[in-house]
Design a protein around this motif. Structure first.
Motif, PDB file in Angstrom:
ATOM      1  N   ARG A  87       4.332   5.779  -5.448  1.00 42.70           N
ATOM      2  CA  ARG A  87       4.556   5.631  -6.847  1.00 42.70           C
ATOM      3  C   ARG A  87       3.509   6.689  -7.601  1.00 42.70           C
ATOM      4  N   ARG A  88       2.188   6.653  -6.934  1.00 42.09           N
ATOM      5  CA  ARG A  88       1.288   7.648  -7.485  1.00 42.09           C
ATOM      6  C   ARG A  88       1.833   9.198  -7.169  1.00 42.09           C
TER       7      ARG A  88
ATOM      8  N   GLU B 182       4.323  -7.615  -7.358  1.00 43.77           N
ATOM      9  CA  GLU B 182       4.068  -6.400  -7.649  1.00 43.77           C
ATOM     10  C   GLU B 182       5.152  -5.432  -6.969  1.00 43.77           C
TER      11      GLU B 182
ATOM     12  N   ARG C 156       2.451   1.735  -3.541  1.00 45.44           N
ATOM     13  CA  ARG C 156       1.428   2.096  -4.532  1.00 45.44           C
ATOM     14  C   ARG C 156       1.280   3.541  -4.302  1.00 45.44           C
ATOM     15  N   GLU C 157       1.207   3.992  -2.738  1.00 45.38           N
ATOM     16  CA  GLU C 157       0.862   5.449  -2.735  1.00 45.38           C
ATOM     17  C   GLU C 157       1.981   6.219  -3.162  1.00 45.38           C
TER      18      GLU C 157
ATOM     19  N   ASP D 237       0.657  -1.141  -0.005  1.00 49.38           N
ATOM     20  CA  ASP D 237       0.004   0.024  -0.098  1.00 49.38           C
ATOM     21  C   ASP D 237       0.967   1.228  -0.136  1.00 49.38           C
TER      22      ASP D 237
ATOM     23  N   LEU E  94       7.362  -2.071  -8.325  1.00 49.44           N
ATOM     24  CA  LEU E  94       7.100  -0.771  -7.755  1.00 49.44           C
ATOM     25  C   LEU E  94       8.447   0.044  -7.593  1.00 49.44           C
TER      26      LEU E  94
END
Length: 205
Positions: free
Chosen positions: A99-100, A128, A96-97, A93, A132
């Motif tokens: 990367r955004r 994944e 992902r954050e 999580d 990332l």
């Protein structure tokens, strides 16, 4: 001929930081130098799912200690994303954050202990994770460096002499009334003295 600038590189230093100590800071500094990182973001875990919540100091205390410890290094900053996130903390999580937030052009390097890296194949959405970020495992002296079973080109292992210090040892020394000066930054000694963290198994909060 103009030289092509290398992509921006950001290190993400995950950990409980209970408390943060000089080993963590030296590891971040060494990895930043070795991989030519532009900055290192320390991310204290919110509610680590692999640990008993009753045995972990409140996240706000660990966040504040991390801010205090990193304040003087302009290359370091601290993120509250895991502290403020509800529920258990999962690395997927956070990445992902990140990367955004940074976008696809920035190279991410996730920095963690080599012992934690050894268990990474059991982490959530492990495939994944390696898409990332590049993972950097920091090892203590005397421990064999191995990346058996980990994907080629996705993991680096670095030996950090100062990682002979451990948060567990620091907590135990506080409980016994033994000094932790020079094991942790001076501001952390003062914070622990002020709040009474780690005394008789109690936590501030």
């Amino acid at each position: 001929m103009r030289l092509k600038a290398h992509p921006r590189r950001v290190g993400i230093m995950g950990g409980t930081f209970d408390p943060i100590h000089h080993g963590h800071l030296v590891a971040a500094s060494e990895v930043a130098h070795f991989f030519r990182l532009d900055e290192v973001v320390f991310v204290p875990t919110g509610r680590p799912y692999q640990k008993d919540p009753a045995e972990v100091t409140p996240a706000e205390d660990r966040y504040l200690m991390t801010v205090i410890a990193t304040a003087e290094n302009p290359q370091f900053r601290v993120s509250r994303m895991e502290v403020d996130r509800e529920g258990a903390t999962y690395t997927i999580d956070t990445l992902r954050e990140m990367r955004r937030f940074y976008g696809p052009e920035v190279e991410l390097f996730f920095i963690t202990g080599a012992d934690a890296l050894g268990a990474i194949l059991s982490w959530h959405n492990v495939d994944e994770l390696f898409d990332l970020a590049h993972f950097v495992g920091c090892n203590r002296p005397g421990h064999q460096l191995t990346d058996s079973g980990l994907p080629d080109g996705k993991v680096s292992l670095v030996e950090i002499p100062a990682l002979a210090i451990s948060s567990t040892e620091c907590r135990e020394r506080v409980r016994k009334g033994e000094p932790i000066w020079y094991l942790v930054p001076d501001g952390i000694v003062r914070y622990i003295n002020k709040t009474g963290l780690y005394l008789d198994g109690r936590s501030a909060g």
